[in-house]
Design an enzyme around this catalytic site. Structure first.
Site, PDB file in Angstrom:
ATOM      1  N   HIS A   1      19.957 -29.492 -39.615  1.00  0.00           N
ATOM      2  CA  HIS A   1      20.518 -28.247 -40.687  1.00  0.00           C
ATOM      3  C   HIS A   1      21.818 -27.574 -40.179  1.00  0.00           C
ATOM      4  O   HIS A   1      21.882 -27.652 -38.682  1.00  0.00           O
ATOM      5  CB  HIS A   1      19.600 -27.300 -40.569  1.00  0.00           C
TER       6      HIS A   1
ATOM      7  N   TYR B   1      22.202 -18.552 -32.450  1.00  0.00           N
ATOM      8  CA  TYR B   1      21.060 -19.055 -33.328  1.00  0.00           C
ATOM      9  C   TYR B   1      21.248 -20.534 -32.907  1.00  0.00           C
ATOM     10  O   TYR B   1      20.085 -21.151 -32.777  1.00  0.00           O
ATOM     11  CB  TYR B   1      21.203 -18.899 -34.832  1.00  0.00           C
TER      12      TYR B   1
ATOM     13  N   TYR C   1      16.456 -16.148 -44.762  1.00  0.00           N
ATOM     14  CA  TYR C   1      16.022 -14.886 -44.076  1.00  0.00           C
ATOM     15  C   TYR C   1      16.307 -13.719 -44.887  1.00  0.00           C
ATOM     16  O   TYR C   1      17.459 -13.676 -45.164  1.00  0.00           O
ATOM     17  CB  TYR C   1      16.680 -14.782 -42.892  1.00  0.00           C
TER      18      TYR C   1
ATOM     19  N   LYS D   1      13.510 -18.930 -31.353  1.00  0.00           N
ATOM     20  CA  LYS D   1      13.801 -19.020 -29.612  1.00  0.00           C
ATOM     21  C   LYS D   1      12.746 -19.629 -28.693  1.00  0.00           C
ATOM     22  O   LYS D   1      13.092 -20.081 -27.917  1.00  0.00           O
ATOM     23  CB  LYS D   1      14.612 -17.959 -29.147  1.00  0.00           C
TER      24      LYS D   1
ATOM     25  N   PRO E   1       9.301 -14.433 -33.306  1.00  0.00           N
ATOM     26  CA  PRO E   1       9.692 -15.612 -33.675  1.00  0.00           C
ATOM     27  C   PRO E   1      11.221 -15.585 -34.620  1.00  0.00           C
ATOM     28  O   PRO E   1      11.342 -16.564 -34.928  1.00  0.00           O
ATOM     29  CB  PRO E   1       8.673 -16.220 -34.664  1.00  0.00           C
TER      30      PRO E   1
HETATM   31  P1  RFL Z   1       2.057 -22.841 -25.216  1.00  0.00           P
HETATM   32  O1  RFL Z   1       2.459 -23.821 -26.566  1.00  0.00           O
HETATM   33  O2  RFL Z   1       1.433 -21.640 -25.427  1.00  0.00           O
HETATM   34  O3  RFL Z   1       1.255 -23.777 -24.264  1.00  0.00           O
HETATM   35  C1  RFL Z   1       0.297 -23.181 -23.175  1.00  0.00           C
HETATM   36  C2  RFL Z   1      -0.794 -24.350 -23.137  1.00  0.00           C
HETATM   37  O4  RFL Z   1      -1.543 -23.764 -21.784  1.00  0.00           O
HETATM   38  C3  RFL Z   1      -2.913 -23.710 -22.259  1.00  0.00           C
HETATM   39  N1  RFL Z   1      -3.790 -22.912 -21.587  1.00  0.00           N
HETATM   40  C4  RFL Z   1      -4.646 -23.309 -20.462  1.00  0.00           C
HETATM   41  N2  RFL Z   1      -4.631 -24.344 -19.814  1.00  0.00           N
HETATM   42  C5  RFL Z   1      -5.191 -24.303 -18.827  1.00  0.00           C
HETATM   43  N3  RFL Z   1      -6.141 -23.495 -18.488  1.00  0.00           N
HETATM   44  C6  RFL Z   1      -5.867 -22.038 -18.818  1.00  0.00           C
HETATM   45  N4  RFL Z   1      -6.600 -21.194 -18.480  1.00  0.00           N
HETATM   46  C7  RFL Z   1      -5.008 -22.036 -20.129  1.00  0.00           C
HETATM   47  N5  RFL Z   1      -4.648 -20.952 -20.842  1.00  0.00           N
HETATM   48  C8  RFL Z   1      -3.933 -21.580 -21.680  1.00  0.00           C
HETATM   49  C9  RFL Z   1      -2.776 -23.543 -23.778  1.00  0.00           C
HETATM   50  O5  RFL Z   1      -4.060 -24.226 -24.586  1.00  0.00           O
HETATM   51  C10 RFL Z   1      -1.716 -24.347 -24.241  1.00  0.00           C
HETATM   52  O6  RFL Z   1      -1.772 -25.540 -24.595  1.00  0.00           O
HETATM   53  O7  RFL Z   1       3.303 -22.242 -24.371  1.00  0.00           O
HETATM   54  P2  RFL Z   1       4.458 -23.361 -23.888  1.00  0.00           P
HETATM   55  O8  RFL Z   1       4.263 -24.750 -23.848  1.00  0.00           O
HETATM   56  O9  RFL Z   1       5.215 -22.583 -22.981  1.00  0.00           O
HETATM   57  O10 RFL Z   1       5.256 -23.493 -25.435  1.00  0.00           O
HETATM   58  C11 RFL Z   1       6.073 -22.371 -25.983  1.00  0.00           C
HETATM   59  C12 RFL Z   1       5.825 -22.331 -27.629  1.00  0.00           C
HETATM   60  O11 RFL Z   1       4.658 -22.911 -27.917  1.00  0.00           O
HETATM   61  C13 RFL Z   1       6.317 -20.916 -28.223  1.00  0.00           C
HETATM   62  O12 RFL Z   1       7.155 -20.707 -27.445  1.00  0.00           O
HETATM   63  C14 RFL Z   1       6.605 -21.332 -29.679  1.00  0.00           C
HETATM   64  O13 RFL Z   1       5.816 -21.788 -30.469  1.00  0.00           O
HETATM   65  C15 RFL Z   1       7.183 -19.981 -30.162  1.00  0.00           C
HETATM   66  N6  RFL Z   1       7.791 -20.139 -31.742  1.00  0.00           N
HETATM   67  C16 RFL Z   1       9.009 -20.659 -31.896  1.00  0.00           C
HETATM   68  N7  RFL Z   1       9.739 -21.215 -31.129  1.00  0.00           N
HETATM   69  C17 RFL Z   1      11.032 -21.601 -31.509  1.00  0.00           C
HETATM   70  O14 RFL Z   1      11.821 -22.081 -30.739  1.00  0.00           O
HETATM   71  N8  RFL Z   1      11.089 -21.617 -32.939  1.00  0.00           N
HETATM   72  C18 RFL Z   1      10.595 -21.306 -33.778  1.00  0.00           C
HETATM   73  O15 RFL Z   1      10.746 -21.364 -35.143  1.00  0.00           O
HETATM   74  C19 RFL Z   1       9.481 -20.645 -33.513  1.00  0.00           C
HETATM   75  N9  RFL Z   1       8.623 -20.333 -34.405  1.00  0.00           N
HETATM   76  C20 RFL Z   1       6.928 -19.508 -32.674  1.00  0.00           C
HETATM   77  C21 RFL Z   1       7.360 -19.750 -33.988  1.00  0.00           C
HETATM   78  C22 RFL Z   1       5.653 -19.257 -32.241  1.00  0.00           C
HETATM   79  C23 RFL Z   1       4.715 -18.556 -33.382  1.00  0.00           C
HETATM   80  N10 RFL Z   1       3.545 -18.318 -32.920  1.00  0.00           N
HETATM   81  C24 RFL Z   1       2.596 -18.561 -33.538  1.00  0.00           C
HETATM   82  C25 RFL Z   1       3.391 -17.762 -31.581  1.00  0.00           C
HETATM   83  C26 RFL Z   1       6.541 -19.322 -35.099  1.00  0.00           C
HETATM   84  C27 RFL Z   1       5.172 -18.842 -34.829  1.00  0.00           C
HETATM   85  C28 RFL Z   1       4.380 -18.603 -35.823  1.00  0.00           C
HETATM   86  C1  PHB Z   2       9.389 -21.912 -38.709  1.00  0.00           C
HETATM   87  O1  PHB Z   2       9.812 -22.942 -39.530  1.00  0.00           O
HETATM   88  O2  PHB Z   2       8.214 -21.820 -38.299  1.00  0.00           O
HETATM   89  C2  PHB Z   2      10.383 -21.182 -38.323  1.00  0.00           C
HETATM   90  C3  PHB Z   2      11.662 -21.058 -38.449  1.00  0.00           C
HETATM   91  C4  PHB Z   2      12.397 -20.272 -38.089  1.00  0.00           C
HETATM   92  C5  PHB Z   2      11.931 -18.964 -37.519  1.00  0.00           C
HETATM   93  C6  PHB Z   2      10.531 -18.942 -37.064  1.00  0.00           C
HETATM   94  C7  PHB Z   2       9.883 -19.795 -37.463  1.00  0.00           C
HETATM   95  O3  PHB Z   2      12.911 -18.135 -37.025  1.00  0.00           O
END
Ligand code: RFL
Ligand code: PHB
Length: 387
Positions: free
Chosen positions: A72, A380, A199, A294, A290
């Site tokens: 994109h 971004y 957005y 990032k 989110p």
């Molecule tokens: P994770 O993915 O939470 O993985 C951590 C792992 O640790 C495990 N765990 C354990 N393992 C052993 N013993 C325990 N006691 C444990 N407790 C937990 C968990 O089960 C899991 O498997 O962290 P990690 O690897 O640091 O990754 C981070 C990302 O997952 C997170 O920052 C992103 O998902 C955030 N995020 C977004 N980031 C972006 O860069 N671009 C996006 O567009 C974006 N959109 C989002 C998001 C996060 C969202 N939510 C639900 C939080 C959109 C959403 C909706």
């Molecule tokens: C997503 O596609 O989940 C998404 C994209 C951009 C954002 C947050 C979430 O800023």
């Protein structure tokens, strides 16, 4: 059992760290509390900065991403009567990639299988010991109910926001901000109605149109933090999205909703990201709302630094990079924390007329000033690795 690095958590941070270490000839064992199927299905991020794509590619896990991911050039920002396209490639020479975190996790899981390293999924009672010594170890109960102990030289806490690692940082300073709103996230089987993510600022609350593929779209609506998902029928969701995303004669295509959930928003930074031979990476050390996309990118950037630092320490005994890790990682963490806070507070409804006018003024500036647009684009699309 003995290994060089015990990694707690098989999210993107833990899996990528293990793969980079394997590429460097360092042994690592992962201990994860969930099942592999659960970890690979968890719907989360969707946007990768180009520096994240480059790191994944240089680690040998970029092939499917380049084939199936969608490149994109920018985003739309919209407010009533306006929809402005920001072309990040024109503005700062780089764009972003849409490729779901589920896919990144599957690709990394497959790479780990190929590396032949051990992963314990379904572990419980995971505990860290002696992190201040040269020989820290981790204990847990494995899937079969057997108690295990893994001795190591280093522990990497990649266990997300709710994991146990952060509690081992003795003098941690935690800084956080709660936001008075949440997101209702929706996944739908419908082709995106837009070429770039939208957005949208709206008097009834923020809305966003994202996507996962050519046939799957992702949407978000600003709701109250305590919102009951049961109050949101599919019809109500589509009508709210239609209203908040409305623009001229543009139309939103609708389809089957396959997943919906309410997601809390917070900013959180734990500093330092190290205690003795324990190093934190990703969501275990920091959370961003989110809106700036990032979280996953920060996890990838931390791991890029940490893998190089651990490789250098374990192979040469040099502590230079591991000693610099926390401060270096936190520089980028704070930049992204600011950007995510700014995107969030600029686009969400606070219920205050003064705030509304400040937000709209900021949006008009972004749309009319190339200097302002470049600042948005630079943040971004992502700062270079090593920022
Ligand atoms: P994770 O993915 O939470 O993985 C951590 C792992 O640790 C495990 N765990 C354990 N393992 C052993 N013993 C325990 N006691 C444990 N407790 C937990 C968990 O089960 C899991 O498997 O962290 P990690 O690897 O640091 O990754 C981070 C990302 O997952 C997170 O920052 C992103 O998902 C955030 N995020 C977004 N980031 C972006 O860069 N671009 C996006 O567009 C974006 N959109 C989002 C998001 C996060 C969202 N939510 C639900 C939080 C959109 C959403 C909706
Ligand atoms: C997503 O596609 O989940 C998404 C994209 C951009 C954002 C947050 C979430 O800023």
């Amino acid at each position: 059992m003995h290994t060089q690095v015990v990694i707690i958590g098989a999210g993107p941070a833990g899996l990528l760290l293990s793969h980079l270490l394997a590429n460097d000839g360092v042994d690592a064992v992962i201990v994860e509390s969930r099942s592999r199927a659960y970890v690979e299905k968890r719907i989360r991020a969707g946007i990768l900065e180009s520096s994240s794509v480059e790191l994944l590619e240089s680690a040998g896990v970029g092939e499917r991403l380049r084939k199936e991911g969608m490149e994109h050039r920018g985003i739309y920002l919209q407010w009533p009567g306006h929809r402005h396209k920001f072309d990040f490639v024109d503005l700062v020479g780089r764009g972003v990639w849409v490729y779901g975190q589920t896919e990144v996790t599957k690709d990394l899981g497959a790479a780990r299988d190929a590396d032949g390293q051990v992963t314990f999924y379904g572990a419980s009672d995971v505990a860290l010991h002696d992190v201040d010594s040269e020989n820290p170890y981790v204990t847990f109960v494995d899937e079969s109910g057997t108690g295990d102990r893994i001795d190591s030289q280093v522990i990497a806490g990649c266990d997300g926001f709710h994991g146990p690692s952060r509690a081992s940082i003795d003098d941690a300073t935690v800084m956080e901000r709660e936001y008075p709103f949440a997101w209702l996230g929706v996944l739908a089987d419908v082709a995106p109605s837009t070429d770039e993510l939208i957005y949208a600022w709206h008097p009834d609350g923020f809305a966003m149109h994202s996507m996962r593929s050519h046939d799957v779209s992702r949407f978000y609506l600003q709701v109250d933090p305590g919102e009951d998902i049961g109050e949101w029928s599919d019809d109500r969701i589509w009508s709210e999205l239609r209203k908040r995303l409305a623009h001229d004669d543009w139309d939103l295509q609708i389809g089957d909703i396959t997943e919906k959930s309410v997601l809390p928003m917070r900013s959180f930074v734990c500093t330092p990201m190290r205690q003795g031979r324990l190093f934190l990476a990703g969501d275990s050390a920091h959370i961003v709302p989110p809106t700036g996309a990032k979280g996953l990118n920060l996890a990838i950037a931390d791991v890029g630094l940490l893998a190089a630092a651990l490789g250098s320490y374990l192979k040469t005994g040099s502590t230079e990079l591991i000693d610099a890790y926390s401060d270096t990682a936190l520089r980028r963490v704070w930049r992204c924390t600011h950007f995510s806070w700014w995107m969030t507070t600029t686009l969400h409804q606070h219920g205050d007329a003064f705030d509304d006018q400040l937000q709209l003024s900021q949006l008009r500036l972004l749309a009319s000033s190339k200097a302002a647009a470049k600042g948005l684009a630079e943040n971004y699309a992502g700062l270079p690795i090593g920022y």
